[in-house]
Scaffold this active site. Sequence first.
Site, PDB file in Angstrom:
ATOM      1  N   GLN A  38       2.220  -5.987   5.684  1.00 45.68           N
ATOM      2  CA  GLN A  38       2.415  -5.695   4.297  1.00 45.68           C
ATOM      3  C   GLN A  38       3.850  -6.034   3.926  1.00 45.68           C
ATOM      4  O   GLN A  38       4.673  -6.279   4.805  1.00 45.68           O
ATOM      5  CB  GLN A  38       2.105  -4.237   4.027  1.00 45.68           C
ATOM      6  N   ASN A  76     -12.248  -1.191  -0.832  1.00 45.02           N
ATOM      7  CA  ASN A  76     -11.548  -1.834   0.290  1.00 45.02           C
ATOM      8  C   ASN A  76     -12.259  -1.471   1.580  1.00 45.02           C
ATOM      9  O   ASN A  76     -12.601  -0.299   1.793  1.00 45.02           O
ATOM     10  CB  ASN A  76     -10.097  -1.323   0.359  1.00 45.02           C
ATOM     11  N   GLU A  77     -12.474  -2.438   2.421  1.00 46.38           N
ATOM     12  CA  GLU A  77     -13.091  -2.200   3.744  1.00 46.38           C
ATOM     13  C   GLU A  77     -14.232  -1.174   3.624  1.00 46.38           C
ATOM     14  O   GLU A  77     -14.242  -0.152   4.334  1.00 46.38           O
ATOM     15  CB  GLU A  77     -12.034  -1.779   4.775  1.00 46.38           C
ATOM     16  N   GLU A 131      -5.928  -9.251   3.702  1.00 44.60           N
ATOM     17  CA  GLU A 131      -5.123  -8.535   4.712  1.00 44.60           C
ATOM     18  C   GLU A 131      -5.084  -9.399   5.961  1.00 44.60           C
ATOM     19  O   GLU A 131      -6.135  -9.722   6.536  1.00 44.60           O
ATOM     20  CB  GLU A 131      -5.722  -7.158   5.041  1.00 44.60           C
ATOM     21  N   TYR A 164      -6.525  -9.008  11.591  1.00 44.66           N
ATOM     22  CA  TYR A 164      -5.215  -8.663  12.151  1.00 44.66           C
ATOM     23  C   TYR A 164      -5.069  -9.284  13.536  1.00 44.66           C
ATOM     24  O   TYR A 164      -6.023  -9.329  14.312  1.00 44.66           O
ATOM     25  CB  TYR A 164      -5.056  -7.142  12.231  1.00 44.66           C
ATOM     26  N   GLU A 222       0.850  -1.199   0.000  1.00 47.49           N
ATOM     27  CA  GLU A 222       0.000   0.000   0.000  1.00 47.49           C
ATOM     28  C   GLU A 222       0.886   1.250   0.000  1.00 47.49           C
ATOM     29  O   GLU A 222       2.023   1.221   0.490  1.00 47.49           O
ATOM     30  CB  GLU A 222      -0.876  -0.028   1.259  1.00 47.49           C
TER      31      GLU A 222
HETATM   32  O1  AHR Z   1      -2.920  -2.554   6.323  1.00 51.41           O
HETATM   33  C1  AHR Z   1      -3.220  -1.319   6.881  1.00 51.41           C
HETATM   34  C2  AHR Z   1      -4.689  -0.958   6.776  1.00 51.41           C
HETATM   35  O2  AHR Z   1      -5.454  -1.879   7.486  1.00 51.41           O
HETATM   36  C3  AHR Z   1      -5.288  -1.000   5.394  1.00 51.41           C
HETATM   37  O3  AHR Z   1      -5.084   0.173   4.695  1.00 51.41           O
HETATM   38  C4  AHR Z   1      -6.749  -1.180   5.674  1.00 51.41           C
HETATM   39  O4  AHR Z   1      -7.422  -1.857   4.642  1.00 51.41           O
HETATM   40  C5  AHR Z   1      -6.762  -1.950   6.980  1.00 51.41           C
HETATM   41  O5  AHR Z   1      -7.627  -1.421   7.884  1.00 51.41           O
END
Ligand code: AHR
Length: 532
Positions: free
Chosen positions: A385, A212-213, A336, A279, A66
């Site tokens: 990432q 995205n999201e 992600e 995450y 990103e």
């Molecule tokens: O990876 C960082 C961020 O986490 C991304 O931009 C977003 O899609 C997610 O919330």
Amino acid sequence: MMLTQRLFLAGRSRLWFAGLTMSILTAPVPRLVQAQNAEPNKATLVIHSDQPGAMISRQIYGQFAEHLGRLIYEGIWVGEDSPIPNKGGLRNDVVAALKELRIPVLRWPGGCFADEYHWRDGIGPRDQRPRRPNASWGGIDTNAFGTHEFMDLCEMLGAEAYINGNLGSGSPQEMMEWLEYMTSDSDSTLARLRRQNGRDKPWKVPYFAVGNESWGCGGEMRPEYYADEYRRYAIFIKDYSGNHIQKLAVGSHDDYYGWTEVLMAQAAKYMHGLSLHYYTLPTSNWARKGSATEFGEKEWHATLVRTLRLDEFIEKHSAIMDKYDPQKRVGLMVDEWGTWYDPEPGKNMGALYQQNTLRDAVVAGINLNIFNQHADRVRMANIAQMVNVLQAMVLTDKEKMVLTPTYYVFKMYKVHQGATLIPLDLSAPEYKVDQASVPSVNASASRDIDGKLHLSIVNLDPNRSAEIITKVTGATVRTITGEVLTASVVNAMNTFDNPNAIKPAPFSSYKIQDSQVILSIPPKSVVVLELH
Ligand code: AHR
């Protein structure tokens, strides 16, 4: 108590947060865990090599890049005039290191940034490209790295391009024209413009996502609204000149099952894939996530408890998908995933730079095993990432570069790419801290196209080795080769001053007795073996 690989614990949903808000820094530095001379955990493993399962999609080993912090600018792009050795502005050291991972697919340009990115800003002469604020992550984006630079990077890495389109602040026309620009071999104005900008042949774009999201930074949409928007946009994602595109819809995060239900009910037939984001935070608290490097056994264990929840999330999202798509045509794309800690004291909060330790390697090994085990539905995964951001493969500091423990896990696990999943029965003692427990061992196995059988094993227990009595049905094992990644402390890491503190070593701790293999897996380690 003996546990299997599956663990189901009550948890909290992820809340959307502002990327640039202050995080509360962690409290006093806890004592680090040292290796103990404790009795090994005794586990049993049956590898059903005569019962092959689904194909493990290569794209499970994908990456994500990103426009955020020092990922694109500095981490990958240094510009043609940089003293840092580069080819066409892309730094040689980073590209060479990443090539070793055989990256199958690369997602770009975001993340949250995708919903503010306008592709026309990133084409044409670089000195004429507009400079725009990066509203998601801070700073000014020079647009020096745009479509051509990204496609050059993909070609250098041998990776497929996964472009994340802008739904939040873009339009169907903008998306459609971007695809025409990239993939059309015609004599259209946009195809001519691409040629004028230096690229004659069209590129292949196999994956394209609509936003995205969209439940968060991509527009705070309700699932019903997004489903309608997705259907509208998806119609305008066209195949030009023999390109065959897979259309990906924004999926859920964590346990937000209602989103998956609505998307599958209302838009499944217009998509090839539905995403999922998850995450791993040591604390589950976005305001106080925990330190990347200063932690003790409690935080180590809590991190593993949380990362293992992904298995439950995939199971449950897949069960919803099965209701609407029993043939499993639509892939679950975990585009992600990875660890997310508090920023290092003194570092830019918006840059999401974090160090990477043996704990990250163990998290990576567990997650990749989970994806392999769900190969029937999970068709892609992209760790967040690739460079200098979150759970990165590579960290850079000006001309210096280090490879992280996570890098080595991806290198070791690449044997699973495109292989056939081999089912396992694994029974291992629990690894318990306070009232929570996890299985002490986590694993997956596959057979590659050359017939080689590979086994990846993670020992989650930082204090005890695992003695695993292993049987392989349908094959006779005569010898084993492989590698082990471990260290004497849980927070072992590679730094710019000491870049080789943790790296894989040959594995030889096994015995073969009659038809059994006895593996001795060190505490807090990731092991990948080839069983001959
Ligand atoms: O990876 C960082 C961020 O986490 C991304 O931009 C977003 O899609 C997610 O919330």
